[in-house]
Each structure stands twice: as structure tokens, then as C-alpha cells.
Design an enzyme around this catalytic site. Structure first.
Site, short mmCIF file in Angstrom:
data_model
loop_
_atom_site.label_atom_id
_atom_site.label_comp_id
_atom_site.label_asym_id
_atom_site.label_seq_id
_atom_site.Cartn_x
_atom_site.Cartn_y
_atom_site.Cartn_z
N ASN A 159 -1.94 -1.95 -3.93
CA ASN A 159 -3.00 -0.96 -3.82
C ASN A 159 -2.87 0.10 -4.91
OD1 ASN A 159 -5.19 0.44 -2.13
ND2 ASN A 159 -3.65 2.06 -2.35
N GLU A 160 -3.98 0.35 -5.61
CA GLU A 160 -4.06 1.40 -6.63
C GLU A 160 -2.85 1.34 -7.57
OE1 GLU A 160 -7.03 4.67 -4.67
OE2 GLU A 160 -4.89 5.04 -4.40
N HIS A 184 0.86 -1.18 0.00
CA HIS A 184 0.00 0.00 0.00
C HIS A 184 0.90 1.23 0.00
CE1 HIS A 184 -4.23 1.54 0.97
NE2 HIS A 184 -3.49 2.62 0.74
#
Length: 428
Positions: A156-157, A113
Site C-alpha cells: 500500500n502506498e 499496509h
């Protein structure tokens, strides 16, 4: 029954290790925060001490009626030096998983993340061709040691730098850039958020695929996916081509690569309007959240539709939230966003869960502690947790698995014990 969600729909909230744990001193973000001057508004410091208070905090989540918790396993803690793994950190994250399971909460670990170990950054981060194998090795070790989870997110993303890097770079002057690179011991491109496009589409997608396979090798039944940041871009007449070009550039290559995964994590916060001059901004004259995004909860259902049309893959909303002090508006935002999700499900879009961002007011990267997304407020001087009415609204919807939920009222603040083995209802 018309307002019910499908049986087994996953209801929960999300956090990220660096934003809540505190003391993540072996990470690249920690180094960047301490540059003088810094691209970060303030350092993360102790954050909200979630490292020590995880058990109590997940007890609060469970007491609200939420049944899933997405949190991240911090690579910088598990592998502080290359090839050197911390059993103490691994044991901590197993206790975190156990704390969830003991309270009937589904743990959903995320393995990256935004932050990486500082040694990874100093060797080029995602730009280095070794990154995919290094990340997969970490995921292999963590997945081999950890047990008790049925869903997991790799990165994440993953696509966020595709549209954020240019904005971030343009906002940084030479003094800030020099200080950041001195603190990092490497080019700023080695920090995930500044990763160049080619690094995301080559090393990033490869890292996800290798990590997914490593996790599933130890947990064959685990549902594994990556999460993407996807904002709802609409277009004024004559600007449709600009919108379509940006969607293709920012989302479609990643969606094509992820379409055969067990699920795609959709993370949506707002909409943009494509203009005939080629720009895209929020709708003029519409309310904004405290960080400047248009307040438009309907965006979430639209992005879910977009992803499903493009991929046909199952979707879990892994982040969606509202930043501001007006908690009554947060409650309304949640209801309106979920009404759109429900409508999309009725249309046939395969959406299997909703995880609100975020469980707590926490550290929002370059913006520091000012943005307030949380269902639960935190006094960082005392670490006092304060449950907001919006938390009870979402909890009531989750308990009923329906948009038709009883009216709820606020509760008093709760002072939490830092003891991992403390009260099962989270009252210290």
C-alpha cells in the site's frame, strides 16, 4: 446512459488490518504506539474489533450495494516469528474471503499496509536487503493457502515515504525519537512510513515485484498491482518547474517500475499548489477537511489522468475519501469525485474501479481515532455501527452503476454480533 460507468466497473470500500482489527500486538506499529512518549496520539487497542466482526461488517457493505471490499492480510499475524506461520491466522483470512464471496462481494486483499512483524522491524525493516525475499516468502505462503480472490494489492502506498518521511522526521523531537526507537528495538527508519528514499526505490520496488510474481504463481489469472499515494499538484505561474520536479521525485520512478503491472492503484485525497518560492500548499482561502487537506474532489480525476499518460496502465482507485463530521459534504465529495472519474473515463482514461476510503471510522495512525473518513460510524465503547447517509449515496451509485441514482435517506444504528457466523444481513 451518458452518466453510466463501464460494465464491470468495481465499486467498493477499503480498510487496513491494523486500523480496524484490533490487537495487532506482534506488529511494529503496536510497539510504537506504546512508547512513552509516543509519536502516535493514542494506541489502537481493540480498534473496531473487525477481527471478530468481519462477517457482519462485510454484510453491511453488501447491504449498501457495494460489490468489492479491499482489506489487508496482516503479515504480523500470519508470520509472528521469522519462518513460523500461523495456520489459525491464515484460516481466519480465508473465512474473511469466504464471507465476501457468500455475499456477492469481491475480496481484494492487500499484503502490506504500512505494518510489518516486529521481528522484521528489529532487523531493519525495508532498509535490510533481506526484506524483499522475506516479504515475498510471506506472500507466497499466504497466496498458496488462500483462494477466491481475483484482484490483489502487494504494498500500500509504496511511494508514500518519498514525500512523507521528511515531514514526519521534522515533526519529531529527540525525546520522541529516542522513545520510539527504544520501543521498536531498531532505528525509526525500519518502520515503513520512515523508510529512506533509497530503501523504497531499491528494496521496496523489488519486494513488490517478487510479491507480485509469488501471488501470480498460485493465482495466474489474478490481477495484481501496487498502490501509490498521488496528490494533484498544480502550479501558480512561474512555479511549474517546482511542480514537475516534485512529480518526478515522488511519483515517476515508481510509475515507471509499475507500468507493466495488471493495474496501478491510485490513492488521492487532495491537491497542492506549487508556489514560486518552491513550497506547495493547498489553495488559499479554500475549505479544508478536518485533517487540514484542501477539500478538492476534482484532484482524483487529475491524478488518474497523470498516471495514465505516464504509464498507459489500467487504474483502480484504491482509496479516495473525505474526513469530517459533515456527512452531507462527504456525500457531495463522493459525487463530485466520481463525476471527475466519469469524465476522465469518457476521455479514454482506463479506470476500472472506485474503492472509497474508508468503510468505517477507524484508527488513522499517528492521528488516532479523531479523523472521520468512514461511510459507517463506530461507537468504540459499544462497537455500535451507524450507517451514514453517504454510505447510501455511494451504494445507490454502485447499484445503478451510474451517477444518476435515487435520493437516499439515513438509517438507524445497528448493533453487530461478534460472531463470525451470524446473520447474513449483518443485523445482530
Amino acid at each position: 446512459m451518458a452518466s453510466n460507468f463501464p460494465k464491470g466497473f468495481v465499486w467498493g470500500a477499503a480498510t487496513a488490518a491494523h486500523q480496524v482489527e484490533g490487537g495487532n500486538c506482534n506488529s511494529d506499529a503496536w510497539a510504537l504506539e506504546r512508547a512513552v512518549p509516543s509519536i502516535f496520539r493514542e494506541p489502537s487497542g481493540d480498534a473496531i474489533d473487525h477481527w471478530n466482526r468481519f462477517s457482519d461488517d462485510v454484510a453491511l457493505l453488501a447491504a449498501l450495494g457495494l460489490k468489492a471490499y479491499r482489506f489487508s492480510v496482516e503479515w504480523a499475524r500470519v508470520e509472528p516469528e521469522e519462518g513460523v506461520f500461523s495456520q489459525a491466522a491464515i484460516d481466519h483470512y480465508q473465512r474473511c474471503i469466504n464471507a465476501c464471496l457468500e455475499r456477492g462481494v469481491q475480496p481484494i486483499p492487500t499484503f502490506h499496509h504500512f505494518t510489518s512483524p516486529i521481528w522484521v522491524a528489529r532487523d531493519g525493516g525495508l532498509v535490510n536487503a533481506k526484506f524483499p525475499e522475506r516479504f515475498a516468502r510471506f506472500c507466497d505462503k499466504a497466496a498458496r493457502e488462500l483462494s477466491g480472490f481475483q484482484h490483489a494489492c502487494t504494498i500500500n502506498e509504496l511511494n508514500l515515504p518519498l514525500f512523507m518521511r521528511e515531514k514526519l522526521v521534522s515533526a519529531i523531537n529527540n525525546e520522541l525519537k529516542t522513545a520510539a526507537e527504544t520501543a521498536l528495538g531498531s532505528s525509526l527508519d525500519s518502520f515503513f512510513l520512515f523508510s529512506p528514499r533509497e530503501a523504497i526505490l531499491k528494496q521496496g520496488l523489488k519486494a513488490h515485484a517478487l510479491a507480485r510474481d509469488a501471488i501470480k504463481a498460485h493465482h495466474p489469472s489474478c490481477q495484481v498491482g501496487a498502490t501509490l499515494s498521488i496528490q494533484d499538484e498544480q502550479a501558480e505561474p512561474g512555479a511549474e518547474a517546482f511542480r514537475d520536479e516534485r512529480n518526478a521525485q515522488f511519483y515517476d520512478e515508481c510509475l515507471d517500475a509499475l507500468k507493466n503491472d495488471d493495474f496501478i492503484g491510485v490513492q488521492t485525497y487532495t491537491r497542492l499548489i506549487a508556489r514560486k518560492d518552491g513550497t506547495a500548499t493547498g489553495a488559499e482561502g479554500k475549505p479544508r477537511t478536518m485533517i487540514g487537506w484542501e477539500d478538492y474532489p476534482q484532484a482524483l480525476a487529475n491524478t488518474c489522468r497523470y498516471v495514465f499518460v505516464k504509464t498507459g496502465a489500467p487504474i483502480i482507485v484504491t482509496e479516495n475519501g473525505w474526513a469530517g463530521y459533515d456527512d452531507s459534504r462527504r456525500s457531495e465529495f463522493i459525487r463530485e469525485a466520481l463525476a471527475g472519474v466519469h469524465e476522465a473515463i469518457q476521455e479514454g482514461v482506463d479506470i476500472r474501479g472506485y474503492l472509497y476510503w474508508t468503510l468505517f471510522d477507524n484508527y488513522e495512525w499517528m492521528s488516532g481515532y479523531e479523523p472521520k473518513f468512514g461511510l459507517i460510524g463506530v461507537d468504540r465503547e459499544t462497537q455500535l455501527r451507524r450507517i451514514k447517509p453517504s454510505a447510501l449515496v455511494l451504494g445507490s451509485i454502485a447499484q445503478n452503476n451510474s451517477l444518476v441514482a435515487p435520493v437516499v435517506e439515513s438509517v438507524k444504528a445497528t448493533k453487530m454480533s461478534p460472531d463470525q457466523e451470524s446473520s447474513p444481513v449483518g443485523i445482530g
